[in-house]
Design an enzyme around this catalytic site. Sequence first.
Site, PDB file in Angstrom:
ATOM      1  N   ILE A 150     -40.515 -22.550  83.445  1.00  0.00           N
ATOM      2  CA  ILE A 150     -41.565 -21.842  84.207  1.00  0.00           C
ATOM      3  C   ILE A 150     -42.623 -21.278  83.245  1.00  0.00           C
ATOM      4  O   ILE A 150     -43.288 -20.299  83.546  1.00  0.00           O
ATOM      5  CB  ILE A 150     -41.002 -20.744  85.139  1.00  0.00           C
ATOM      6  CG1 ILE A 150     -40.155 -19.725  84.370  1.00  0.00           C
ATOM      7  CG2 ILE A 150     -40.208 -21.337  86.287  1.00  0.00           C
ATOM      8  CD1 ILE A 150     -39.893 -18.445  85.182  1.00  0.00           C
ATOM      9  N   ASP A 151     -42.765 -21.946  82.096  1.00  0.00           N
ATOM     10  CA  ASP A 151     -43.699 -21.448  81.079  1.00  0.00           C
ATOM     11  C   ASP A 151     -45.143 -21.372  81.585  1.00  0.00           C
ATOM     12  O   ASP A 151     -45.892 -20.472  81.185  1.00  0.00           O
ATOM     13  CB  ASP A 151     -43.629 -22.327  79.810  1.00  0.00           C
ATOM     14  CG  ASP A 151     -43.884 -23.801  80.124  1.00  0.00           C
ATOM     15  OD1 ASP A 151     -43.142 -24.368  80.955  1.00  0.00           O
ATOM     16  OD2 ASP A 151     -44.840 -24.384  79.580  1.00  0.00           O
ATOM     17  N   GLN A 152     -45.553 -22.278  82.470  1.00  0.00           N
ATOM     18  CA  GLN A 152     -46.941 -22.258  82.961  1.00  0.00           C
ATOM     19  C   GLN A 152     -47.180 -21.091  83.918  1.00  0.00           C
ATOM     20  O   GLN A 152     -48.278 -20.548  83.986  1.00  0.00           O
ATOM     21  CB  GLN A 152     -47.309 -23.588  83.636  1.00  0.00           C
ATOM     22  CG  GLN A 152     -47.214 -24.789  82.721  1.00  0.00           C
ATOM     23  CD  GLN A 152     -48.102 -24.643  81.488  1.00  0.00           C
ATOM     24  OE1 GLN A 152     -49.306 -24.406  81.599  1.00  0.00           O
ATOM     25  NE2 GLN A 152     -47.497 -24.760  80.319  1.00  0.00           N
ATOM     26  N   ASP A 201     -40.008 -36.156  95.447  1.00  0.00           N
ATOM     27  CA  ASP A 201     -39.000 -35.746  96.448  1.00  0.00           C
ATOM     28  C   ASP A 201     -38.596 -36.896  97.369  1.00  0.00           C
ATOM     29  O   ASP A 201     -37.619 -36.771  98.108  1.00  0.00           O
ATOM     30  CB  ASP A 201     -39.528 -34.571  97.290  1.00  0.00           C
ATOM     31  CG  ASP A 201     -39.745 -33.342  96.437  1.00  0.00           C
ATOM     32  OD1 ASP A 201     -39.200 -33.285  95.324  1.00  0.00           O
ATOM     33  OD2 ASP A 201     -40.476 -32.434  96.886  1.00  0.00           O
ATOM     34  N   ASN A 205     -41.426 -26.658 101.512  1.00  0.00           N
ATOM     35  CA  ASN A 205     -42.045 -26.189 100.275  1.00  0.00           C
ATOM     36  C   ASN A 205     -43.299 -25.340 100.509  1.00  0.00           C
ATOM     37  O   ASN A 205     -43.780 -24.690  99.590  1.00  0.00           O
ATOM     38  CB  ASN A 205     -42.301 -27.358  99.319  1.00  0.00           C
ATOM     39  CG  ASN A 205     -40.988 -27.861  98.714  1.00  0.00           C
ATOM     40  OD1 ASN A 205     -39.970 -27.169  98.773  1.00  0.00           O
ATOM     41  ND2 ASN A 205     -41.006 -29.061  98.160  1.00  0.00           N
ATOM     42  N   CYS A 255     -32.269 -26.873  92.829  1.00  0.00           N
ATOM     43  CA  CYS A 255     -31.660 -28.166  92.500  1.00  0.00           C
ATOM     44  C   CYS A 255     -31.673 -28.409  90.991  1.00  0.00           C
ATOM     45  O   CYS A 255     -32.640 -28.061  90.315  1.00  0.00           O
ATOM     46  CB  CYS A 255     -32.438 -29.286  93.183  1.00  0.00           C
ATOM     47  SG  CYS A 255     -32.242 -29.291  94.961  1.00  0.00           S
ATOM     48  N   ARG A 261     -36.204 -27.374  84.115  1.00  0.00           N
ATOM     49  CA  ARG A 261     -37.306 -26.986  85.023  1.00  0.00           C
ATOM     50  C   ARG A 261     -37.901 -25.674  84.511  1.00  0.00           C
ATOM     51  O   ARG A 261     -37.670 -24.603  85.059  1.00  0.00           O
ATOM     52  CB  ARG A 261     -36.787 -26.835  86.471  1.00  0.00           C
ATOM     53  CG  ARG A 261     -36.244 -28.136  87.023  1.00  0.00           C
ATOM     54  CD  ARG A 261     -35.776 -27.999  88.457  1.00  0.00           C
ATOM     55  NE  ARG A 261     -36.868 -27.953  89.400  1.00  0.00           N
ATOM     56  CZ  ARG A 261     -36.695 -27.799  90.712  1.00  0.00           C
ATOM     57  NH1 ARG A 261     -35.484 -27.663  91.219  1.00  0.00           N
ATOM     58  NH2 ARG A 261     -37.737 -27.770  91.521  1.00  0.00           N
TER      59      ARG A 261
HETATM   60  N1  EPU Z   1     -43.179 -27.760  84.650  1.00  0.00           N
HETATM   61  C1  EPU Z   1     -43.275 -27.254  83.368  1.00  0.00           C
HETATM   62  N2  EPU Z   1     -43.584 -25.921  83.239  1.00  0.00           N
HETATM   63  C2  EPU Z   1     -43.785 -25.114  84.300  1.00  0.00           C
HETATM   64  C3  EPU Z   1     -43.680 -25.638  85.601  1.00  0.00           C
HETATM   65  C4  EPU Z   1     -43.377 -26.976  85.731  1.00  0.00           C
HETATM   66  O1  EPU Z   1     -43.080 -27.953  82.389  1.00  0.00           O
HETATM   67  O2  EPU Z   1     -44.067 -23.927  84.111  1.00  0.00           O
HETATM   68  C5  EPU Z   1     -42.866 -29.199  84.821  1.00  0.00           C
HETATM   69  C6  EPU Z   1     -41.567 -29.433  85.593  1.00  0.00           C
HETATM   70  O3  EPU Z   1     -40.443 -29.390  84.740  1.00  0.00           O
HETATM   71  C7  EPU Z   1     -41.803 -30.772  86.232  1.00  0.00           C
HETATM   72  C8  EPU Z   1     -43.299 -30.753  86.514  1.00  0.00           C
HETATM   73  O4  EPU Z   1     -43.860 -29.757  85.673  1.00  0.00           O
HETATM   74  O5  EPU Z   1     -41.533 -31.797  85.312  1.00  0.00           O
HETATM   75  C9  EPU Z   1     -43.683 -30.448  87.938  1.00  0.00           C
HETATM   76  O6  EPU Z   1     -43.033 -29.261  88.362  1.00  0.00           O
HETATM   77  P1  EPU Z   1     -43.613 -28.313  89.496  1.00  0.00           P
HETATM   78  O7  EPU Z   1     -43.823 -26.960  88.924  1.00  0.00           O
HETATM   79  O8  EPU Z   1     -44.751 -28.988  90.173  1.00  0.00           O
HETATM   80  O9  EPU Z   1     -42.378 -28.247  90.472  1.00  0.00           O
HETATM   81  P2  EPU Z   1     -41.896 -26.999  91.290  1.00  0.00           P
HETATM   82  O10 EPU Z   1     -43.058 -26.204  91.736  1.00  0.00           O
HETATM   83  O11 EPU Z   1     -40.824 -26.280  90.546  1.00  0.00           O
HETATM   84  C10 EPU Z   1     -42.037 -28.146  93.585  1.00  0.00           C
HETATM   85  C11 EPU Z   1     -41.085 -28.410  94.724  1.00  0.00           C
HETATM   86  C12 EPU Z   1     -40.122 -29.499  94.330  1.00  0.00           C
HETATM   87  C13 EPU Z   1     -40.901 -30.746  93.939  1.00  0.00           C
HETATM   88  C14 EPU Z   1     -41.909 -30.415  92.824  1.00  0.00           C
HETATM   89  C15 EPU Z   1     -42.801 -31.575  92.453  1.00  0.00           C
HETATM   90  C16 EPU Z   1     -40.906 -26.220  95.695  1.00  0.00           C
HETATM   91  C17 EPU Z   1     -40.085 -25.027  95.958  1.00  0.00           C
HETATM   92  N3  EPU Z   1     -40.346 -27.181  95.000  1.00  0.00           N
HETATM   93  O12 EPU Z   1     -41.235 -27.717  92.507  1.00  0.00           O
HETATM   94  O13 EPU Z   1     -39.369 -29.775  95.508  1.00  0.00           O
HETATM   95  O14 EPU Z   1     -40.005 -31.725  93.478  1.00  0.00           O
HETATM   96  O15 EPU Z   1     -42.756 -29.335  93.258  1.00  0.00           O
HETATM   97  O16 EPU Z   1     -43.526 -32.006  93.562  1.00  0.00           O
HETATM   98  O17 EPU Z   1     -42.049 -26.312  96.134  1.00  0.00           O
HETATM   99  C18 EPU Z   1     -37.539 -30.550  96.743  1.00  0.00           C
HETATM  100  O18 EPU Z   1     -38.173 -30.232  97.765  1.00  0.00           O
HETATM  101  O19 EPU Z   1     -36.480 -31.232  96.768  1.00  0.00           O
HETATM  102  C19 EPU Z   1     -38.041 -30.119  95.438  1.00  0.00           C
HETATM  103  C20 EPU Z   1     -37.305 -30.124  94.328  1.00  0.00           C
END
Ligand code: EPU
Length: 428
Positions: free
Chosen positions: A123-125, A304, A23, A116, A121
């Site tokens: 990406i609004d933020q 994770d 990550n 996954c 999931r």
């Molecule tokens: N979320 C929102 N809006 C956003 C972004 C996130 O509502 O704009 C929510 C998500 O739906 C979730 C929470 O915030 O409920 C946390 O999401 P985050 O953005 O932190 O996750 P991510 O950046 O998409 C990364 C890892 C994931 C890991 C999560 C949480 C990468 C590429 N992926 O995802 O890793 O589960 O952080 O720690 O860095 C994995 O390695 O298997 C994996 C899925």
Amino acid sequence: MEKLKIAGGYPLKGTVRVSGAKNSAVALIPATILAESPVTIEGLPDISDVEILKDLLEEIGGKVNITDDEMTVDPSRMISMPLPNGKVKMLRASYYLMGAMLGRFKKAVIGLPGGCHLGPRPIDQHIKGFEALGAQITNEQGAIYLRADELRGARIYLDVVSVGATINIMLAAVRAKGRTIIENAAKEPEIIDVATLLTNMGAKIKGAGTDVIRIDGVDSLHGCRHTIIPDRIEAGTYMILGAAIGEGVLIDNVIPQHLESLIAKLREMGVNIESGDDQVFVNGPSNLKAVDIKTLVYPGFPTDLQQPFTALLTKAAGSSVVTDTIYGARFKHIDELRRMNANIKVEGRSAIISGPVQLHGAKVKASDLRAGAALFIAGLMAEGITEVTGLDHIDRGYSNLVEKLNGLGATVWREALTQEELEHLKNT
Ligand code: EPU
């Protein structure tokens, strides 16, 4: 296409070396777009997400060289080529191309990310952050169009603590005019790793690893050399395996402080753990106690590791409750574990595991990366042969898995899928 075959029931012993963090890698590679001269990243894991990102950098004109675990990217001739389809859809982290290309070129067209399926999931933020920096954003036919005449620093409060949004906003903000402040930022070690690379490239970032990050934009960024941090989730997976069936497993190249929540829970279960500077020794006892876990943002228990930990809990005496507050639907591994004789109920965001049970080998399917980890752990704990399909998910995150497991004394191999299995997979 291949499946993973596991002859279970044998103890593991010996040393396993952890690879660089997936990550981090998936953010560091897009971050190279921001430089104007070559960047070298050392210690990359050998996983398919790295290969896909390499291809994407080449599609936009980057010159990329990989030798062993080192990647050098010459970004000097890159252009803001639209990437609405194709490989961007294959991984979640392709969203980092948005922040990096917006930062360097002030425009980008990127297909909505794949990755996954863990429930919604959004990406609004990320979008909120880019807009605050002055970008105009539209969503057309499954692709995000970003454009800014000029990026200007801004104060951005994240409504949800998000790893992806924190890194993506940092990527764009390092090239904005003036100061950006990200409040309620995520604190994961991968964020510090990306900030370290950007700082070595000439960016001005303070506070990475805390919930307030301050970035003063600069006019240009240059090449550098960076060593990636060890993969705490891969390390945690081997620690869980060591607890389940280890007779002395030494995990090498790990930062134990990144895994304090896991270490505490394993100790609560009765596992013997000794940690050094960059090594952790795990010895699995014959009797494990049930524990409850709740996934939280860092430094809480990582989502994770929730799925791999569930496999371990099938061996613990009593009832354990696993609650995922980050991804409430990250439970696709449960039905597969049940096929292997696990006794687990899902209620809302929680899984209730009753143990101990002896798992049995079965044919199971990995629906996502960490579900795959839960299944190979369960296969190694089980009596008999387990076959895991959906290996493409596991290959996204576990570097040299078969070699590492067999190096610890496991009997694991890859085998081509039969025609009948291919047909079955297509229809499920
Ligand atoms: N979320 C929102 N809006 C956003 C972004 C996130 O509502 O704009 C929510 C998500 O739906 C979730 C929470 O915030 O409920 C946390 O999401 P985050 O953005 O932190 O996750 P991510 O950046 O998409 C990364 C890892 C994931 C890991 C999560 C949480 C990468 C590429 N992926 O995802 O890793 O589960 O952080 O720690 O860095 C994995 O390695 O298997 C994996 C899925």
